[in-house]
Design an enzyme around this catalytic site. Sequence first.
Site, mmCIF file in Angstrom:
data_model
loop_
_atom_site.group_PDB
_atom_site.id
_atom_site.type_symbol
_atom_site.label_atom_id
_atom_site.label_comp_id
_atom_site.label_asym_id
_atom_site.label_seq_id
_atom_site.Cartn_x
_atom_site.Cartn_y
_atom_site.Cartn_z
ATOM 1 N N HIS A 155 0.831 -1.198 0.000
ATOM 2 C CA HIS A 155 0.000 0.000 0.000
ATOM 3 C C HIS A 155 0.873 1.259 0.000
ATOM 4 C CE1 HIS A 155 0.939 -0.646 4.249
ATOM 5 N NE2 HIS A 155 0.739 0.647 4.426
ATOM 6 N N HIS A 208 15.691 2.649 5.742
ATOM 7 C CA HIS A 208 15.628 1.286 5.219
ATOM 8 C C HIS A 208 16.204 0.289 6.231
ATOM 9 C CE1 HIS A 208 15.909 -2.146 2.572
ATOM 10 N NE2 HIS A 208 17.211 -2.225 2.802
ATOM 11 N N LYS A 231 7.900 11.808 1.121
ATOM 12 C CA LYS A 231 8.120 10.657 1.992
ATOM 13 C C LYS A 231 9.597 10.443 2.267
ATOM 14 C CE LYS A 231 7.569 6.413 0.342
ATOM 15 N NZ LYS A 231 6.876 5.188 -0.129
ATOM 16 N N LYS A 233 9.425 -2.259 -7.522
ATOM 17 C CA LYS A 233 9.749 -1.822 -8.885
ATOM 18 C C LYS A 233 9.800 -2.977 -9.880
ATOM 19 C CE LYS A 233 13.699 -0.244 -7.311
ATOM 20 N NZ LYS A 233 13.803 -1.027 -6.056
ATOM 21 N N CYS A 242 4.242 0.097 7.960
ATOM 22 C CA CYS A 242 4.034 -0.986 7.001
ATOM 23 C C CYS A 242 4.939 -2.143 7.426
ATOM 24 C CB CYS A 242 4.325 -0.544 5.569
ATOM 25 S SG CYS A 242 6.046 -0.103 5.263
ATOM 26 N N THR A 247 3.630 5.887 -3.114
ATOM 27 C CA THR A 247 4.846 5.912 -3.936
ATOM 28 C C THR A 247 5.820 4.798 -3.571
ATOM 29 O OG1 THR A 247 5.941 7.478 -2.419
ATOM 30 C CG2 THR A 247 4.726 8.408 -4.291
ATOM 31 N N ARG A 248 6.556 4.348 -4.602
ATOM 32 C CA ARG A 248 7.721 3.472 -4.453
ATOM 33 C C ARG A 248 8.779 3.945 -5.450
ATOM 34 N NH1 ARG A 248 4.721 2.060 -1.102
ATOM 35 N NH2 ARG A 248 4.340 0.000 -0.207
#
Length: 407
Positions: free
Chosen positions: A68, A289, A285, A365, A332, A71-72
Amino acid sequence: MEGGYTGRYVNAQIHLTEPQGIIKNIYDTIIIGAGGMGSATAYHLAKSGANVLVLEQFQRGHTFGSSHGETRIIRFFYDKPFYTELMKTAYKEWRDLESVSGKPLLFITGSVTLGTKGNLYGRAARRSLDAAGVESEWWDATELAERFPQFRVSNDMDILYQMDTGFLHAAECVLTHLQLAEQHGATVREQAPVTAIDWQVDVPVVRTENGSFHGRKIIVTAGAWTASLLLEVNLPLTVTKQQVCYYQPQDTARFQGERFPVFTEATADGEFLYGVPYFGRNGLKIGRHGRGKIVSPETCERVVDADYVAHVDTYVEERIPALGKTAHAEVCLYTETSDEDFIIDAHPHCPDLLIAAGFSGHGFKFCPLVGRVLSELAQTGKTIFDIQPFRIDREHKISSGIPRLQS
């Protein structure tokens, strides 16, 4: 290079557990999980004429997993060259999806990769780009200030610019794949949690709370729930709680994709941060990571940690001060292997059951490419792409017991 999978029945006793008689309805393929990978696989299979059933435990577009959000990042640069090569096809697959759907899904912004002078990630990324014939440039602080004055950097940093980087409208990508799959005849059942997969039978059976379904092929793309569905495989997957912060600067135009890039930074203390330009209702955003606590997808607290937000705000104050403070944050899940490479393989005892997992952090991606690969494997048992790095039992022996960084 062709990368098929080998059918392997290892000490598996095959027997018919269903009542004797004719099975009335057998799907060509049943897909478990309608997130990024499952939706793309459904599209490619349905487009090829397969009779496809998709089972989603929640509703499409839900916010409990990893697919969800608005953006990625999509990028060529990697410290592992085989990903850079795969991205050449992935970009094309996304553009094909835009053409078929008529929707804008991929937005090119360019990117800057920041790091301390001589950092290993930046150097490895540049080597991968050079080897793949993808253009990039080393910048100094002056060049960065001329192009993107929103950043504040020191003169002793490596700055790698790559013009083809951008972002995907993630939630819309998932919905688009599902919509197109349905247009080609796929069936999508929502609110249909899977309770068991019976693969030691002539025709595999997927059981749900509301009924059972037969499929010649089963594909598990269930994200954080994959390992619990396939306990017998002991998949080397770790699920972690991830958080992202969104910013609403006063001058939003300065931070939209036309004037501000995707960015990443490998810090001196080993942290890796990323940012995506202002888009949609949430804004710009930024996330950290891999800095997440190990959790269960069923019991993970969906509350953002105050110290996480404070940490990102401190970084922003130094690097991009005009963004101000976090306006909104969300949770997430990541589902990863210890080497952060994917799993795309057949069940070790059943070639009719395919597994695709461990994509979190950098896999979105690749959705349409993975969907194409899984479609090829389901229909022919082989794929034109080299998926050897994604075998469950790959040579470097990934392990779920490796300690993880936690915050």
